[in-house]
Enzyme design. Structure first.
Site, PDB file in Angstrom:
ATOM      1  N   CYS A   2      -3.817  13.336  13.039  1.00  0.00           N
ATOM      2  CA  CYS A   2      -4.517  12.052  12.900  1.00  0.00           C
ATOM      3  C   CYS A   2      -4.336  11.275  14.189  1.00  0.00           C
ATOM      4  O   CYS A   2      -3.654  11.729  15.100  1.00  0.00           O
ATOM      5  CB  CYS A   2      -4.061  11.300  11.665  1.00  0.00           C
ATOM      6  SG  CYS A   2      -2.606  10.308  11.901  1.00  0.00           S
ATOM      7  N   GLN A  38       8.236  19.798   6.708  1.00  0.00           N
ATOM      8  CA  GLN A  38       9.443  19.402   5.957  1.00  0.00           C
ATOM      9  C   GLN A  38       9.158  19.373   4.453  1.00  0.00           C
ATOM     10  O   GLN A  38      10.009  19.734   3.650  1.00  0.00           O
ATOM     11  CB  GLN A  38       9.940  18.023   6.422  1.00  0.00           C
ATOM     12  CG  GLN A  38      10.359  17.967   7.880  1.00  0.00           C
ATOM     13  CD  GLN A  38      11.519  18.901   8.173  1.00  0.00           C
ATOM     14  OE1 GLN A  38      12.563  18.849   7.537  1.00  0.00           O
ATOM     15  NE2 GLN A  38      11.324  19.799   9.129  1.00  0.00           N
ATOM     16  N   ASP A  56       5.426   0.908  12.194  1.00  0.00           N
ATOM     17  CA  ASP A  56       4.218   0.224  11.698  1.00  0.00           C
ATOM     18  C   ASP A  56       4.128  -1.234  12.164  1.00  0.00           C
ATOM     19  O   ASP A  56       3.150  -1.913  11.857  1.00  0.00           O
ATOM     20  CB  ASP A  56       4.174   0.267  10.162  1.00  0.00           C
ATOM     21  CG  ASP A  56       3.850   1.659   9.639  1.00  0.00           C
ATOM     22  OD1 ASP A  56       3.441   2.514  10.444  1.00  0.00           O
ATOM     23  OD2 ASP A  56       4.003   1.887   8.434  1.00  0.00           O
ATOM     24  N   LYS A  81       0.841  -1.207   0.000  1.00  0.00           N
ATOM     25  CA  LYS A  81       0.000   0.000   0.000  1.00  0.00           C
ATOM     26  C   LYS A  81       0.870   1.249   0.000  1.00  0.00           C
ATOM     27  O   LYS A  81       0.670   2.160  -0.801  1.00  0.00           O
ATOM     28  CB  LYS A  81      -0.889   0.014   1.252  1.00  0.00           C
ATOM     29  CG  LYS A  81      -1.496   1.373   1.556  1.00  0.00           C
ATOM     30  CD  LYS A  81      -2.309   1.371   2.829  1.00  0.00           C
ATOM     31  CE  LYS A  81      -1.564   1.606   4.110  1.00  0.00           C
ATOM     32  NZ  LYS A  81      -1.358   3.011   4.501  1.00  0.00           N
ATOM     33  N   ARG A  96      -3.827  10.864   4.339  1.00  0.00           N
ATOM     34  CA  ARG A  96      -2.771  11.871   4.312  1.00  0.00           C
ATOM     35  C   ARG A  96      -1.888  11.790   3.083  1.00  0.00           C
ATOM     36  O   ARG A  96      -1.345  12.797   2.645  1.00  0.00           O
ATOM     37  CB  ARG A  96      -1.882  11.706   5.539  1.00  0.00           C
ATOM     38  CG  ARG A  96      -2.617  11.790   6.826  1.00  0.00           C
ATOM     39  CD  ARG A  96      -1.670  11.538   7.953  1.00  0.00           C
ATOM     40  NE  ARG A  96      -0.527  12.433   7.836  1.00  0.00           N
ATOM     41  CZ  ARG A  96      -0.514  13.687   8.265  1.00  0.00           C
ATOM     42  NH1 ARG A  96      -1.559  14.182   8.859  1.00  0.00           N
ATOM     43  NH2 ARG A  96       0.553  14.425   8.102  1.00  0.00           N
TER      44      ARG A  96
HETATM   45  C1  EPZ Z   1       4.706   7.014   6.264  1.00  0.00           C
HETATM   46  O1  EPZ Z   1       3.992   8.103   6.816  1.00  0.00           O
HETATM   47  C2  EPZ Z   1       3.754   5.849   6.221  1.00  0.00           C
HETATM   48  N1  EPZ Z   1       2.604   6.198   5.394  1.00  0.00           N
HETATM   49  C3  EPZ Z   1       3.311   5.495   7.632  1.00  0.00           C
HETATM   50  O2  EPZ Z   1       2.493   4.341   7.562  1.00  0.00           O
HETATM   51  C4  EPZ Z   1       4.534   5.179   8.485  1.00  0.00           C
HETATM   52  O3  EPZ Z   1       4.136   4.944   9.810  1.00  0.00           O
HETATM   53  C5  EPZ Z   1       5.517   6.353   8.432  1.00  0.00           C
HETATM   54  O4  EPZ Z   1       5.836   6.663   7.049  1.00  0.00           O
HETATM   55  C6  EPZ Z   1       6.812   6.078   9.179  1.00  0.00           C
HETATM   56  O5  EPZ Z   1       7.409   4.920   8.679  1.00  0.00           O
HETATM   57  C7  EPZ Z   1       2.667   6.064   4.083  1.00  0.00           C
HETATM   58  O6  EPZ Z   1       3.683   5.673   3.507  1.00  0.00           O
HETATM   59  C8  EPZ Z   1       1.438   6.402   3.297  1.00  0.00           C
HETATM   60  P1  EPZ Z   1       6.973  10.468   8.007  1.00  0.00           P
HETATM   61  P2  EPZ Z   1       4.575   9.579   6.707  1.00  0.00           P
HETATM   62  O7  EPZ Z   1       6.845  11.683   7.176  1.00  0.00           O
HETATM   63  O8  EPZ Z   1       5.204   9.740   5.377  1.00  0.00           O
HETATM   64  C9  EPZ Z   1       6.997  13.833  11.432  1.00  0.00           C
HETATM   65  C10 EPZ Z   1       0.583   3.033   7.992  1.00  0.00           C
HETATM   66  O9  EPZ Z   1       0.098   2.526   9.030  1.00  0.00           O
HETATM   67  N2  EPZ Z   1       6.947  14.807  10.318  1.00  0.00           N
HETATM   68  O10 EPZ Z   1       8.205   9.629   7.865  1.00  0.00           O
HETATM   69  O11 EPZ Z   1       3.505  10.517   7.099  1.00  0.00           O
HETATM   70  C11 EPZ Z   1       5.714  13.012  11.531  1.00  0.00           C
HETATM   71  O12 EPZ Z   1       4.752  13.695  12.262  1.00  0.00           O
HETATM   72  C12 EPZ Z   1       1.125   4.437   8.017  1.00  0.00           C
HETATM   73  O13 EPZ Z   1       0.601   2.457   6.895  1.00  0.00           O
HETATM   74  C13 EPZ Z   1       7.050  16.162  10.607  1.00  0.00           C
HETATM   75  O14 EPZ Z   1       7.174  16.575  11.776  1.00  0.00           O
HETATM   76  O15 EPZ Z   1       5.688   9.525   7.822  1.00  0.00           O
HETATM   77  C14 EPZ Z   1       6.236  11.771  12.221  1.00  0.00           C
HETATM   78  O16 EPZ Z   1       6.316  11.993  13.596  1.00  0.00           O
HETATM   79  C15 EPZ Z   1       0.854   5.153   9.291  1.00  0.00           C
HETATM   80  N3  EPZ Z   1       7.040  17.055   9.570  1.00  0.00           N
HETATM   81  C16 EPZ Z   1       7.645  11.592  11.662  1.00  0.00           C
HETATM   82  O17 EPZ Z   1       7.995  12.873  11.144  1.00  0.00           O
HETATM   83  C17 EPZ Z   1       6.937  16.658   8.268  1.00  0.00           C
HETATM   84  O18 EPZ Z   1       6.922  17.523   7.381  1.00  0.00           O
HETATM   85  C18 EPZ Z   1       7.766  10.586  10.514  1.00  0.00           C
HETATM   86  O19 EPZ Z   1       6.792  10.885   9.515  1.00  0.00           O
HETATM   87  C19 EPZ Z   1       6.838  15.275   7.982  1.00  0.00           C
HETATM   88  C20 EPZ Z   1       6.850  14.370   9.031  1.00  0.00           C
END
Ligand code: EPZ
Length: 417
Positions: A116, A125, A304, A22, A92
């Site tokens: 969420c 970022q 995850d 996914k 998202r």
């Molecule tokens: C991806 O989310 C995945 N989703 C998530 O899977 C997964 O948990 C996550 O990566 C971490 O591995 C998809 O691929 C669709 P991040 P993403 O940007 O891209 C913070 C599932 O269950 N952050 O690496 O949103 C953020 O809040 C889902 O399938 C900022 O602060 O994750 C988090 O604490 C849930 N500012 C951390 O970084 C930003 O601009 C990591 O987020 C971006 C992120």
């Protein structure tokens, strides 16, 4: 709303297969927006999130069709450069369309996703990096309004590795003028798969899967034909199911290297795991030993998989400490697991799990995708009947989960409450 009724205590025996990823499918579908013509993605799972993204692309004017295992996206005519709140709020990953819209059309209006269940999840970022490529951004009425006279390559250093931020910038930089360097980039297998799809579009990318990515922008992109990588989180969830109840359980189609951190923890917990290419056979071997873990960006232990491994630790012979470092609110499964008789105490970002001899079936509520998977796993070994409510979360991320588990011996009934 649908729920699962699970009769626990059945061994899992036989073969279970892993679907397409996914989290790789979503950004690759978004990347189709870069090119005129029809891109074809093979093996995207038939899931609510994949359908929601298809709806968003169709809303923008793309032709989106699903034929068997093929998802076809014709992005020749895109007449709306907008992602509305309802579609971004429910999923998202929709926010990722801002990159290709800006890169190809010079403008985009995309709703901010909002928080969420698992955390605030800001997109600062993404925005900072798009500005570095030359986008002008303005936030108004909950929307990011972005425009550019043409993106130009730049050197960007993320404050921390962000999966979505890295993906968004890889896609945007594909059509930027010149070269973009992404430092402190995410290294997840989904990033590597996106780089492969972009490569098929004619974009040269170096360093995918490392912390430094170089994207060579081009103005000549073509649609892709791409087979999506297997879902490493579904694979990992089945590995944990095998460690809980495998007698033995063989998982087909996973890439063991993509779950090396989990396999290591499962072996330490006493599971017997034999890997032979795309076949992984798991047997529960004696008592489950406690293991500590700390979530981290890839190749660390995936956030995850935290809820699923916690489900295993609830019945371990001792105390384990689980530390969540990626999301600030990802322990919502804890009170639900405790309803099943687990003994878990949360202290800030740490959960201390005192293993119990057995869980006892009860009614629990799913709160997010992976938490729900953890509850289903717990239900598989709990004594008696467990009802997992609100399983629409599972429908977002696990293709035919109940059917797959039933085929290897689980007793699960889906019903409407
Ligand atoms: C991806 O989310 C995945 N989703 C998530 O899977 C997964 O948990 C996550 O990566 C971490 O591995 C998809 O691929 C669709 P991040 P993403 O940007 O891209 C913070 C599932 O269950 N952050 O690496 O949103 C953020 O809040 C889902 O399938 C900022 O602060 O994750 C988090 O604490 C849930 N500012 C951390 O970084 C930003 O601009 C990591 O987020 C971006 C992120």
């Amino acid at each position: 709303m649908d729920a699962f009724r699970i009769q626990g205590g059945r061994p899992l025996r036989g073969e279970i297969s892993v679907s397409g990823s996914k989290n790789a499918s979503l950004p690759i579908m978004v990347a189709a927006l870069l090119a005129e013509g029809e891109s074809v993605l093979f093996g995207a799972p038939d899931l609510v999130d994949v359908r929601t993204l298809g709806q968003l692309l169709a809303h923008m004017g793309a032709g989106v069709r699903r034929e068997g295992r093929e998802t076809k996206i014709d992005a020749t005519r895109i007449d709306k450069h907008e992602a509305p709140y309802d579609l971004v709020r429910t999923m998202r990953a929709s926010f990722l369309v801002i990159g290709p819209l800006l890169a190809r059309f010079g403008r985009a209006r995309v709703s901010l996703p909002g928080g969420c269940a698992i955390g605030a999840r800001p997109v600062d970022q993404h925005l900072k990096a798009l500005e570095a490529l030359g986008a002008t951004l303005h936030i108004s009425h909950g929307y990011v309004e972005a425009e550019t006279k043409g993106l130009c390559g730049a050197e960007i250093t993320f404050d921390f590795p962000t999966v979505g931020g890295t993906e968004n910038l890889m896609i945007a930089a594909s059509l930027a003028k010149g070269q973009t360097v992404l430092n402190n980039a995410a290294c997840e297998p989904e990033i590597v798969d996106l780089a492969l799809a972009l490569g098929e579009m004619g974009v040269r990318i170096e360093g995918a899967g490392t912390e430094r990515l170089v994207v060579h922008g081009t103005d000549k992109v073509r649609p892709y034909r791409h087979q999506v990588v297997c879902d490493r989180i579904e694979f990992g969830t089945f590995l944990v199911a095998g460690a809980l109840a495998g007698e033995p359980l063989t998982i087909l189609g996973g890439v063991a290297d993509h779950q090396a951190a989990l396999v290591d923890k499962l072996k330490k917990s006493g599971a017997d795991i034999a890997i032979d290419g795309p076949r992984a056979t798991v047997t529960r071997a004696g008592a489950i030993r406690p293991v500590d873990l700390r979530t981290a960006p890839y190749p660390g232990f995936p956030t995850d998989m935290q809820a699923q491994l916690m489900a295993l630790m609830t019945v371990a012979d001792g105390v384990s400490v689980i530390t969540e470092t990626i999301f600030e609110n990802r322990f919502m499964h804890v009170p639900e697991l405790n309803r099943l008789g687990a003994d878990i105490r949360v202290d800030g970002g740490k959960a201390v799990v005192h293993g119990v001899k057995t869980l006892s079936g009860s009614t629990v509520m799913a709160t997010d995708l992976r938490a729900s998977a953890g509850l289903v796993l717990a239900g598989l070994v709990a004594e008696g009947e467990t009802v997992v409510r609100r399983i629409y979360h599972l429908d977002r991320g696990y293709e035919h989960l109940a059917d797959k588990l039933i085929a290897v011996g689980a007793n699960i009934q889906r019903f409407r409450e």
